[in-house]
Design a protein around this motif. Structure first.
Motif, short mmCIF file in Angstrom:
data_model
loop_
_atom_site.label_atom_id
_atom_site.label_comp_id
_atom_site.label_asym_id
_atom_site.label_seq_id
_atom_site.Cartn_x
_atom_site.Cartn_y
_atom_site.Cartn_z
N LEU A 195 23.76 27.37 -24.27
CA LEU A 195 22.75 26.31 -24.21
C LEU A 195 23.14 25.12 -25.09
N ASN A 196 23.68 25.45 -26.27
CA ASN A 196 24.07 24.41 -27.21
C ASN A 196 25.09 23.45 -26.60
N GLU A 197 26.08 24.01 -25.90
CA GLU A 197 27.10 23.14 -25.30
C GLU A 197 26.54 22.30 -24.18
N LEU A 199 23.28 21.21 -24.05
CA LEU A 199 22.44 20.16 -24.64
C LEU A 199 23.31 19.07 -25.25
N GLY A 200 24.46 19.46 -25.76
CA GLY A 200 25.37 18.50 -26.35
C GLY A 200 26.27 17.82 -25.31
N LYS A 202 28.70 18.97 -23.46
CA LYS A 202 30.13 19.25 -23.65
C LYS A 202 30.75 19.86 -22.40
#
Lengths: 324, 507
Positions: A195-197, A199-200, A202
């Motif tokens: 999820l982090n990638e 939202l960022g 990437k």
């Protein structure tokens, strides 16, 4: 003297900690306690399902002793091996699901589901394909077009290699005419890290369980391209993969199996208990609260389903090239 | 002032006698599991998850928060007193803390750890209130190439803790890197170095390695020395921190907080790396007496890392509450607890359930204060543990180490691994190899590897992706500076020769 206090305190705390986990089964009479193995660490999906089942079983028959224990490791195959050693034990259930079917193939596990007695399928969850809000991909067709042009340029973020998310990516690639081995899949220990990638911004796209991404689709940070269910899901504005032109359906299901070598009576007794549990209000409330989809199935129906899933998963795991 | 009002409401909701009792249970339990090697806060909260069926959410979260903070603090106690860290995040504390204890300054080390934890926890919780949105957007801007650069920076920064002998330090680091390779490779799903054992497919848990090398290795080493010489008499010393101790502690507390909070918020940050960086920073910044004392028990080396690990615990809550993104094992289980109550942490949680969120934040302040109240008076008492005859003390450590590791997965293979690592830890002490780099390698190695491969995969194999992000460039430059600066300084002050220090155990 200080030592004695220290030891006493420590012993007490250990007793408290272990007491919560395993429970002490010796007191109380009647037939032996029903034990439910969660073949994963505390806190995960299988553990949650097992502990919810424990509560629901106790609500049906308050006198019934039920205890959950964890045997984590290797996608549940460590637990599976332990279950196989309990041949003929009619008081033991193991929570399992699609991930275990994949792990058995991937780890070339010596023990397979053929050495268990299928009892029931309980719940289902679907996968969702998302892109970052800023992504140029507006539909599955856009994604597929980019995939066909150069699969390496389309990075797809998801959970562990060979897990449900990876299987979904592989099935989609195959349906789109792209070699599943060419999929540029970025594996993570779980949906959260993936999820982090996303939202960022990437990676090109992400695949995970609907519940992992739904909040962010609603808040507009991610765009849903499709879901892997047969029908559209309520309150989620996304087509099914079939509508989007890829003939793929995938369900991340969970269920119970029991040790192999059970006689008909033992099998029937376990099935009856699980059926009663499924009909309880506690179970229904928990299903609603956790956003699970109820897909109860027992007997031959579940056994057939399990066989079909094994065939499907075995083929795609081999094509993904993740067999160790 | 809106969030301040909500926070006050949160305090009003959390400050009931029943909730205070839950807070007390939480911090007590947390401290205990922190003290016991192997059993960590994640497992404790997980095992207590079923109480969410019966206890109201505010009370449950107050207790869980207490366990989390307590666990972060409790690990330091055994690190300092016995050189046997209960958690990997308090491993660095052992470096200086245990040396302090051997010099009769155990109570001061424990006190600076307790107060530092309180200061860091309180500041970090306050930052959680005011800075959560800013921190979270910083955290999600971190891509794999940035994590890779971060790992490189951490590697170079901690090279200062390797040891005086670079070769021995690298040998130890190598052990850690190899152990880190064991298990299924995340990117390809292939098994590496598993010797055909299914139980090794998930790798060797960092807890098993830390407890094996540190606790068991130490116990075996002490046992092997008992017959050779009389055990050194450890003076218990004065009970409280003196004025100098305060003066030397407060800056490291603040710096530790500054390291810990953002790292906790990073999805791949964890509680260990900020402790490494904090230690390295304190060592570099040390002047005067402190500089002399580093390696022999400098209070800065305890104050900084202990503040860092508690601040990271609060930092973890930022992405958890605002994005529903768990960044540590404990946070993942807290997320499960939220879901048990039908709550989905994420962008909408603050709007939809303000009472619960602010109640939980208030409970963090309460838990933190409770922790200080509980532990500060106990510091001089704990210090007397050192008076227990060694054979009993270390027999107890071996017992609890084995128990804790077995409780982790219920796996006999883990126990065998523990004892093998214990023997390795003993051999390393016997032959003067430092133990800490092995655990550092185990934590940083897999991180550097997976993030490098992810970055390259996303960039379709283009190496320049590694330096395309400004964050990565800054971190790599810092790493370079950390490498070059000591050489440069050495050139500048060539005339000063290092005093020859008698060979001693380095761990």
């Amino acid at each position: 003297m200080r030592l004695r206090i220290l030891a006493a305190v420590a012993a007490l705390s250990v007793a408290a900690v272990s007491g919560c986990g395993a429970g002490s089964g010796s007191d109380g009479g009647g037939t032996g306690a029903l034990r439910i193995m969660a073949p994963a660490s505390p806190g995960g999906g299988w553990d949650q399902t097992s502990r919810t089942a424990e509560q629901a079983l106790k609500s049906v028959d308050p006198k019934r002793k039920v205890e959950v224990f964890n045997v984590p490791g290797a996608g549940g195959t460590i637990g599976l091996a332990q279950l196989a050693g309990e041949k003929g034990n009619g008081n033991l259930l193991m929570t399992m699901g699609l991930v275990m079917v994949g792990a058995i193939e991937q780890n070339k596990s010596k023990v397979t589901l053929a050495q268990t007695t299928p009892i029931a399928k309980l719940t289902e969850e679907y996968e969702i394909i998302v892109v970052p809000a800023a992504s140029p991909f507006k539909s599955v067709a856009d994604l597929v077009a980019a995939w066909k042009a150069d699969p390496k340029k389309v990075s797809i973020s998801g959970g562990s290699a060979g897990g449900t998310d990876h299987i979904a990516a592989g099935l989609m690639a195959k349906a789109a005419g792209v070699d599943p081995k060419q999929v540029n899949y970025i594996a993570h220990s779980g949906g959260g890290e993936a999820l982090n990638e996303l939202l960022g911004n990437k990676v090109s796209a992400g695949i995970s369980g609907v519940s992992e991404f739904a909040e962010h689709v609603k808040s507009g940070k991610l765009r849903a391209l499709a879901v892997t269910s047969a029908q559209r899901l309520p309150d989620l504005d996304a087509p099914t993969l079939k509508e989007a032109g890829l003939n793929v359906e995938l369900t991340n299901w969970r269920g119970f199996v029991a040790p192999g070598g059970l006689d008909e009576a033992a099998k029937k007794s376990l099935t009856d208990q699980v059926t009663k549990m499924h009909d309880s209000q506690v179970w229904k409330d928990a299903v609603a609260k956790n956003g699970w989809i109820d897909s109860f199935q027992t007997g031959q129906q579940f056994a057939d389903y399990l066989n079909a899933e094994q065939t499907k998963v075995k083929a795609i795991i081999a094509e993904l090239g993740v067999v160790s | 002032m809106d969030s301040f009002q909500l926070l006050l409401d949160g305090f009003a909701g959390a400050l009931t006698p029943v909730n205070l009792m839950y807070a007390l249970i939480g911090v007590t339990l947390g401290t205990l599991v922190g003290v016991l090697p192997g059993i960590g806060p994640a497992m404790t909260v997980a095992l207590l998850l079923p109480i969410t069926f019966t206890v109201p959410p505010t009370s449950a979260f107050i207790m869980f928060a207490g366990i989390y903070y307590g666990g972060m603090y409790g690990g330091s106690t055994t690190s300092i007193l016995l050189n046997t860290p209960g958690e990997s995040s308090s491993m660095i504390t052992a470096l200086e803390g245990n040396k302090m204890a051997r010099r009769g300054r155990a109570a001061q080390a424990l006190a600076t750890a307790a107060i530092g934890s309180f200061v860091a926890g309180t500041i970090a919780t306050a930052l959680l209130v005011v800075a959560a949105p800013a921190v979270v957007s910083f955290a999600i801007s971190f891509g794999p190439e940035d994590y890779f650069a971060l790992a490189i920076l951490a590697f170079t920064a901690v090279s200062s803790v390797l040891s005086r002998s670079v070769v021995r330090g690298l040998a130890s680091l190598g052990f850690g890197l190899v152990i880190g390779l064991i298990g299924i490779d995340q990117q390809t799903g292939q098994a590496r170095l598993t010797l055909g054992l299914d139980q090794l497919l998930d790798g060797v848990d960092v807890v098993v390695v830390a407890v094996g090398l540190f606790a068991l290795g130490e116990a075996l080493y002490v046992a092997s020395r008992l017959r050779h010489s009389l055990p050194e008499v450890v003076p218990v010393g004065r009970a409280w921190m003196g004025r100098t101790d305060w003066r030397r502690s407060w800056l490291p507390w603040l710096r530790g907080t500054a390291f810990g909070f953002p790292f906790g918020a990073l999805p791949g940050g964890g509680a260990e790396i900020p402790t490494f960086l904090s230690y390295a920073a304190e060592k570099r910044l040390a002047r005067g007496v402190a500089k002399e004392e580093f390696g022999k028990g400098a209070i800065e080396g305890v104050a900084g890392p202990e503040a860092a690990n508690n601040a990271s615990a609060a930092g973890t809550l930022v992405p958890l509450l605002t994005l529903g993104l768990p960044t540590s094992a404990t946070a993942a289980i807290l997320l499960a607890a939220f879901q048990q109550y039908g709550l989905q942490p994420g962008p909408q949680l603050f709007d939809h359930n303000p009472a619960l969120v602010w109640g939980m934040i208030a409970s963090l302040f309460i838990g933190n204060t409770m922790l200080l109240v509980l532990n500060l008076p106990l510091a001089p008492l704990w210090a007397r543990v050192l008076r227990i005859p060694r054979p009993y003390l270390y027999a107890g450590i071996v017992l609890f180490a084995a128990l804790g590791v077995y409780a982790l997965n219920g796996s006999v293979v883990d126990l065998v691994a523990l004892f093998l690592l214990g023997l390795l830890g003993y051999a390393m002490r016997r032959f003067g190899l430092p133990v800490a780099p092995a655990v550092i390698g185990l934590i940083l190695g897999p991180m550097a590897e997976i993030q490098l491969r992810r970055a390259l995969a996303i960039g379709a194999g283009d190496v320049t992706t590694l330096v395309r992000s400004p964050i990565a460039v800054i971190l790599l430059l810092l790493a370079l500076a950390a490498l070059v600066a000591p050489l440069f300084r050495k050139l500048m002050t060539r005339r000063r020769t290092e005093p020859i220090v008698p060979a001693s155990r380095e761990d």
